[in-house]
Write an enzyme that holds these catalytic residues in place. Structure first.
Site, PDB file in Angstrom:
ATOM      1  N   ASN A  32      21.896  17.639  -5.577  1.00  0.00           N
ATOM      2  CA  ASN A  32      21.899  19.062  -5.235  1.00  0.00           C
ATOM      3  C   ASN A  32      21.113  19.328  -3.961  1.00  0.00           C
ATOM      4  O   ASN A  32      21.541  20.089  -3.096  1.00  0.00           O
ATOM      5  CB  ASN A  32      21.343  19.887  -6.398  1.00  0.00           C
ATOM      6  CG  ASN A  32      22.244  19.865  -7.606  1.00  0.00           C
ATOM      7  OD1 ASN A  32      23.459  20.003  -7.484  1.00  0.00           O
ATOM      8  ND2 ASN A  32      21.680  19.666  -8.776  1.00  0.00           N
ATOM      9  N   ASP A  33      19.950  18.708  -3.839  1.00  0.00           N
ATOM     10  CA  ASP A  33      19.173  18.841  -2.604  1.00  0.00           C
ATOM     11  C   ASP A  33      19.987  18.379  -1.396  1.00  0.00           C
ATOM     12  O   ASP A  33      20.053  19.059  -0.370  1.00  0.00           O
ATOM     13  CB  ASP A  33      17.902  17.996  -2.699  1.00  0.00           C
ATOM     14  CG  ASP A  33      16.730  18.749  -3.308  1.00  0.00           C
ATOM     15  OD1 ASP A  33      16.596  19.952  -3.046  1.00  0.00           O
ATOM     16  OD2 ASP A  33      15.956  18.126  -4.052  1.00  0.00           O
ATOM     17  N   LYS A  34      20.583  17.203  -1.531  1.00  0.00           N
ATOM     18  CA  LYS A  34      21.262  16.623  -0.365  1.00  0.00           C
ATOM     19  C   LYS A  34      22.510  17.414   0.004  1.00  0.00           C
ATOM     20  O   LYS A  34      22.761  17.689   1.186  1.00  0.00           O
ATOM     21  CB  LYS A  34      21.606  15.154  -0.626  1.00  0.00           C
ATOM     22  CG  LYS A  34      20.382  14.292  -0.888  1.00  0.00           C
ATOM     23  CD  LYS A  34      20.600  12.832  -0.569  1.00  0.00           C
ATOM     24  CE  LYS A  34      20.490  12.582   0.907  1.00  0.00           C
ATOM     25  NZ  LYS A  34      20.439  11.157   1.252  1.00  0.00           N
TER      26      LYS A  34
END
Length: 380
Positions: A170-172
């Site tokens: 999700n961050d990436k």
């Protein structure tokens, strides 16, 4: 090589992963990315180790996500340093921020205030739960959004507890969407002469990953369940054990299934009304999957890989990270770069421009390494 974002300046006010990843994408594509860091230790990711880089203090994680940037220390609690940030924004095209929700408004650099003062700026905000709604002010990290966003509920085997994906997906992906939005904002500015506000969030990214399952639920009311390594609507499409090591078999249509059945010594499966068509295989997977598993256990992984590949059936070994890194194909795509000076090895962008990957000409910066250089240029 000439890079497409040469001449674009980005101010990055963020830390950890999503914001810095958006910054490093733009930096590797040629933008001048100035990373604003707090005086007391800078980006928290600097100490996310071990392992650490050659200095023994800066994490490899930080080296990877912050290569090719310049670091400037500003205390954003200081009115004087806020004015310095404004001066930098006068020279910038894009601002990226992923500070804790509410902080930018508290210190006077929220989107409305910044766009009023810098109307050509493309202002990119990365949120945890989105810019509106009852949870908008909550902070968040990747595993929280894997949990809230439904992904954990459908990852793993039916008998297992909810399972976390090993990568910070999700961050990436949010960092990637932020970079896409920033570039779209620049294109819009080319047409209108004005900047804009780009909002992305880990929640929206998490929902994007499970788009198909959400669509299914909206259409039918059904709640998707866990299928282990398999898929809900394609069979066989999962990992199987062989006589020695596992492989992934992806017979994604009726033609591929017929070829796989022949290789496995059971051409009659392709004529069996229970298995001949995709929908039938899904309905009867509790009968089919044990038969496929039994056949594959009869020989080694390498045997089956060679036999399946020979007839064009998609399949792959289940590699660990070491096996991926040692594979001929990984070497052939040439993603590993050695950063100048530091000698740290990191993966480059998964993008090639005219068949050439943009490599980072700079190592990750020391904390505040470019403060004097950058601020001196403002006085000229």
């Amino acid at each position: 090589m000439s890079l497409p974002l040469e001449g674009v300046r980005v101010i990055e006010v963020g830390q950890a992963l999503a914001g810095p990843l958006a910054g490093v994408i733009l930096a590797d594509l040629g933008a001048d990315v100035i990373k604003i860091e707090k005086p007391d230790g800078g980006d928290d990711a600097r100490i996310w180790g071990p392992p650490f880089g050659p200095d023994g203090e800066t994490s490899l994680y930080f080296h990877s996500q912050n290569r090719n940037k310049r670091s400037v220390i500003l205390d954003l609690k200081s009115p004087a340093d806020i004015e310095t940030l404004h001066a930098l924004c006068e020279t910038a095209d894009i601002l990226i921020q992923n500070l804790r929700p509410g902080v930018v408004d508290e210190i006077g650099i929220g989107p409305e205030a910044m766009l009023e003062r810098h109307p050509r700026l493309v202002y990119c905000s990365i949120w945890a739960f989105g810019y509106q709604g009852p949870m908008r002010m909550r902070p968040g990290f990747d595993p929280l959004l894997q949990a809230f966003g439904g992904m954990m509920s459908m990852t793993g085997r039916p008998q297992d507890p909810p399972t976390f994906c090993g990568a910070s997906i999700n961050d990436k992906a949010t960092g990637l969407f932020c970079a896409v939005g920033a570039l779209a904002g620049l294109r819009q500015r080319d047409k209108t002469g004005r900047g804009c506000l780009i909002d992305t969030s880990l929640l929206e990214t998490a929902a994007f990953w499970v788009e198909g399952q959400v669509n299914q639920h909206l259409a039918t009311g059904d709640v998707p369940t866990r299928h282990g390594t398999g898929a809900a609507v394609i069979v066989p499409y999962q990992v199987f054990e062989t006589a020695d090591r596992p492989l992934c078999l992806a017979a994604g249509n009726d033609r591929l299934f017929a070829r796989a059945a022949k290789v496995l010594g059971h051409p009659e499966w392709a004529e069996d009304p229970r298995f001949a068509r995709s929908a039938s295989r899904v309905r009867n997977k509790t009968e089919l999957l044990p038969l496929v598993a039994e056949a594959l256990r009869g020989n080694t992984r390498d045997h089956w890989l060679a036999a399946l590949e020979a007839v064009g059936v998609p399949c792959a070994p289940v590699n660990d990270i070491g096996e991926l890194a040692a594979s001929e194909q990984f070497a052939a795509v040439d993603m590993v770069q050695t950063l100048p000076e530091s000698g740290v090895k990191v993966l480059g962008l998964p993008i090639n421009i005219d068949r050439a990957r943009p490599w980072s000409p700079r190592r990750a910066p020391g904390l505040g390494e470019h403060t004097e250089e950058v601020l001196a240029a403002l006085k000229r």
